[in-house]
Design a protein around this motif. Structure first.
Motif, PDB file in Angstrom:
ATOM      1  N   GLY A   1      25.969 -34.051   0.194  1.00  0.00           N
ATOM      2  CA  GLY A   1      26.839 -35.150  -1.016  1.00  0.00           C
ATOM      3  C   GLY A   1      27.774 -34.856  -1.112  1.00  0.00           C
ATOM      4  N   ARG A   2      28.343 -35.522  -2.343  1.00  0.00           N
ATOM      5  CA  ARG A   2      29.726 -34.951  -2.380  1.00  0.00           C
ATOM      6  C   ARG A   2      29.886 -35.689  -3.906  1.00  0.00           C
ATOM      7  NH1 ARG A   2      34.181 -34.011   0.521  1.00  0.00           N
ATOM      8  NH2 ARG A   2      33.469 -33.118   2.380  1.00  0.00           N
ATOM      9  N   GLY A   3      30.726 -34.879  -4.211  1.00  0.00           N
ATOM     10  CA  GLY A   3      30.771 -35.583  -5.985  1.00  0.00           C
ATOM     11  C   GLY A   3      30.322 -34.840  -7.355  1.00  0.00           C
ATOM     12  N   PRO A   4      29.772 -35.485  -8.075  1.00  0.00           N
ATOM     13  CA  PRO A   4      29.700 -34.713  -9.532  1.00  0.00           C
ATOM     14  C   PRO A   4      27.486 -34.568  -9.154  1.00  0.00           C
ATOM     15  CG  PRO A   4      29.709 -37.317  -9.752  1.00  0.00           C
ATOM     16  CD  PRO A   4      30.486 -37.479  -8.189  1.00  0.00           C
ATOM     17  N   HIS A   5      27.192 -34.527  -7.676  1.00  0.00           N
ATOM     18  CA  HIS A   5      26.134 -34.970  -7.951  1.00  0.00           C
ATOM     19  C   HIS A   5      25.166 -33.550  -5.967  1.00  0.00           C
ATOM     20  CE1 HIS A   5      23.608 -37.653 -10.675  1.00  0.00           C
ATOM     21  NE2 HIS A   5      24.812 -38.642 -10.474  1.00  0.00           N
ATOM     22  N   THR A   6      27.012 -33.812  -5.774  1.00  0.00           N
ATOM     23  CA  THR A   6      27.155 -33.012  -4.835  1.00  0.00           C
ATOM     24  C   THR A   6      25.148 -31.169  -4.510  1.00  0.00           C
ATOM     25  OG1 THR A   6      28.856 -32.254  -4.549  1.00  0.00           O
ATOM     26  CG2 THR A   6      27.415 -31.026  -3.059  1.00  0.00           C
ATOM     27  N   CYS A   7      24.611 -31.358  -3.943  1.00  0.00           N
ATOM     28  CA  CYS A   7      23.604 -30.460  -4.283  1.00  0.00           C
ATOM     29  C   CYS A   7      23.936 -29.175  -4.470  1.00  0.00           C
ATOM     30  CB  CYS A   7      23.363 -29.801  -2.305  1.00  0.00           C
ATOM     31  SG  CYS A   7      21.421 -28.867  -2.454  1.00  0.00           S
ATOM     32  N   LEU A   8      22.491 -29.316  -5.892  1.00  0.00           N
ATOM     33  CA  LEU A   8      23.329 -27.928  -6.896  1.00  0.00           C
ATOM     34  C   LEU A   8      21.750 -26.702  -5.609  1.00  0.00           C
ATOM     35  CD1 LEU A   8      23.124 -27.454  -9.540  1.00  0.00           C
ATOM     36  CD2 LEU A   8      21.294 -27.626  -9.757  1.00  0.00           C
ATOM     37  N   GLY A   9      21.252 -27.109  -4.560  1.00  0.00           N
ATOM     38  CA  GLY A   9      20.422 -25.655  -4.346  1.00  0.00           C
ATOM     39  C   GLY A   9      21.513 -25.705  -2.538  1.00  0.00           C
ATOM     40  N   ALA A  10      22.682 -26.357  -2.394  1.00  0.00           N
ATOM     41  CA  ALA A  10      23.545 -25.956  -1.137  1.00  0.00           C
ATOM     42  C   ALA A  10      23.364 -25.190  -0.554  1.00  0.00           C
ATOM     43  CB  ALA A  10      24.264 -26.523  -0.596  1.00  0.00           C
ATOM     44  N   GLN A  11      23.807 -23.853  -1.997  1.00  0.00           N
ATOM     45  CA  GLN A  11      23.814 -22.307  -1.427  1.00  0.00           C
ATOM     46  C   GLN A  11      22.378 -21.159  -1.011  1.00  0.00           C
ATOM     47  OE1 GLN A  11      24.489 -19.846  -4.601  1.00  0.00           O
ATOM     48  NE2 GLN A  11      25.411 -18.212  -3.257  1.00  0.00           N
ATOM     49  N   LEU A  12      21.775 -21.997  -1.937  1.00  0.00           N
ATOM     50  CA  LEU A  12      20.040 -21.360  -1.237  1.00  0.00           C
ATOM     51  C   LEU A  12      19.630 -22.059  -0.113  1.00  0.00           C
ATOM     52  CD1 LEU A  12      17.539 -19.798  -2.220  1.00  0.00           C
ATOM     53  CD2 LEU A  12      16.717 -21.717  -3.911  1.00  0.00           C
TER      54      LEU A  12
END
Ligand code: HEM
Length: 410
Positions: free
Chosen positions: A346-357
């Motif tokens: 995704g992108r913007g305010p809802h960009t994945c919170l777990g991307a790093q994990l």
């Protein structure tokens, strides 16, 4: 232009020719069967993701309002649980939830989980090889993220099988299952969520009495707090958002690599290419296919008038192969530069919170899988699941060179 059924076999097996045609001829196209506009070009999808005031994520309440009474009565119990998820809210409500959730993720010091995740992957692969199991999805790709999330939330790891089941059932509704599961998906999801919420309530009560170094304890200890319902809702979302997606990224990685054996060998020979390869899988066969938004005021795009209250499908699967942005986009290339960035998270305010994990899990797992399973290949054809929002295989049977038959039962 002939519209295709997003849940039909053609769009499930070979969606890309249709997306390419839409990008070229009708980049904003009304899909009557989904009652949604399909938005297929990268720039337009990015706009949809980054302008929440025009493309709202608050999608459960408007959906319920539009339903006929009988259908509404059927869907309301499950949808009203999902209505509070951060991912379906807009700023400012979203900003508050996101800030708290971000802090909890930072508090987990994801990078420090590296060694533990590596041991977990090794243990799963040991068991996979020892047992002679060939179902990679069930043996490795499912339990890995379920165990990671159980630990993050402070739940006993033995409960991971239950986590898996609950997140599966929720995914039927949240990702819009097709096929046989479609008819009974709301009942199954509701059963799963009810059990999950009971479980989480008990877990929160336990951690309130004796906190640990997990995310729930962190959130309970903050001055600016989530109330109990918000905490329950965030935990449910994290379980669901972080499980199946990561399973699918692992499986899709194996599909892409085994279908491009020269690149698989290159990766085996040079593991420093792994981070790049993971980004390429996210672009080429990313687990999330479509994100939904509701339009808040009339807008004109590529000659089409989208009215306030209309639904749009932002087709990541198409945007990530947009020839206006990516060179030779239909080619899978683990050496592709990581700029421009794909929209797989995704992108913007809802960009994945777990991307790093998610990246960490798959970056750790991939080289280990290639090392432990020499000559890795698929045992059988790939069957993609019929689903509106996700790109997921039905199962993943694999074979490899030194696979031994399981020891006979005594
Ligand atoms: C490969 C794995 C993953 C993929 C492809 C993925 C993809 C996405 C995408 C596309 C979004 C944006 C949704 C939107 O804009 O409507 C999102 C949001 C989110 N993801 Fe992930 N995700 C993955 C893994 C995870 C993991 C491991 C976690 C947590 C453990 C997680 C937690 C979340 C949360 C909480 C949101 C909502 C963020 C918000 O609304 O601000 N995801 N994810």
């Amino acid at each position: 232009m002939k519209g295709l059924d997003l849940l039909g076999p053609e769009m499930t097996e070979q969606p890309h020719p249709y997306w390419a045609q839409l990008r070229r001829e009708q980049p904003v196209c009304w899909d009557g069967s989904q009652t949604a506009w399909l938005i297929t070009r990268y720039e337009d999808v990015r706009t949809g993701l980054t302008e929440p005031q025009l493309f709202s994520s608050n999608r459960i309440a408007p959906l319920l309002e539009k339903l006929a009474p009988a259908r509404r009565a059927k869907l309301e119990p499950i949808l009203s649980i999902m209505r509070d998820w951060m991912v379906v809210t807009d700023p400012p409500a979203h900003t508050r939830l996101r800030t708290l959730a971000n802090a909890a993720f930072r508090g987990q010091r994801i990078a420090a989980m590296k060694n533990w995740i590596a041991e977990l992957v090794d243990g799963l692969l040991d068991e996979f090889v020892r047992s002679g199991n060939t179902d990679f999805m069930a043996g490795v790709a499912y339990p890995l993220p379920a165990t990671v999330i159980a630990r993050m939330l402070g739940a006993p790891q033995e409960d991971r099988d239950r986590f898996q089941r609950w997140s599966d059932e929720l995914a039927l509704v949240a990702f819009g299952a097709g096929g046989e599961a479609r008819e009974e998906r709301h009942e199954r999801a509701l059963r799963g969520v009810t059990e999950l919420q009971e479980y989480l309530r008990e877990l929160i009560a336990t951690l309130r009495k004796s906190p640990g170094d997990d995310m729930i304890s962190f959130l309970l200890g903050q001055q600016e707090r989530l109330d109990d319902d918000e905490l329950l809702s965030l935990c449910t979302l994290i379980l669901f958002a972080g499980h199946e997606t990561t399973t699918n990224l692992l499986c899709n990685s194996l599909v892409c690599l085994t279908q491009h054996p020269d690149q698989l060998e290159e990766l085996r020979a040079d593991p420093s290419l792994v981070p790049n390869a993971v980004e390429e899988v996210l672009r080429y066969e990313g687990p999330i296919k479509i994100l939904v938004r509701w339009v808040t005021e009339d807008v004109e795009l590529h000659g089409q008038r989208i009215r306030s209250g209309d639904r749009v499908y932002l087709v990541l699967q198409s945007a990530n192969r947009d020839e206006r942005v990516f060179d030779d986009p239909e080619t899978f290339d683990i050496r592709r530069p990581t700029q421009p960035v794909h929209l797989g998270f995704g992108r913007g305010p809802h960009t994945c919170l777990g991307a790093q994990l998610a990246r960490l899990e798959v970056r750790i797992a991939l080289p280990r899988i290639l090392e432990r399973l020499p000559g890795l290949r698929l045992a059988g054809d790939v069957t993609w699941k019929s689903s509106v929002a996700t790109r997921v295989v039905e199962g993943l049977q694999v074979d490899y060179d030194s696979r031994r038959e399981p020891a006979p039962a005594r």
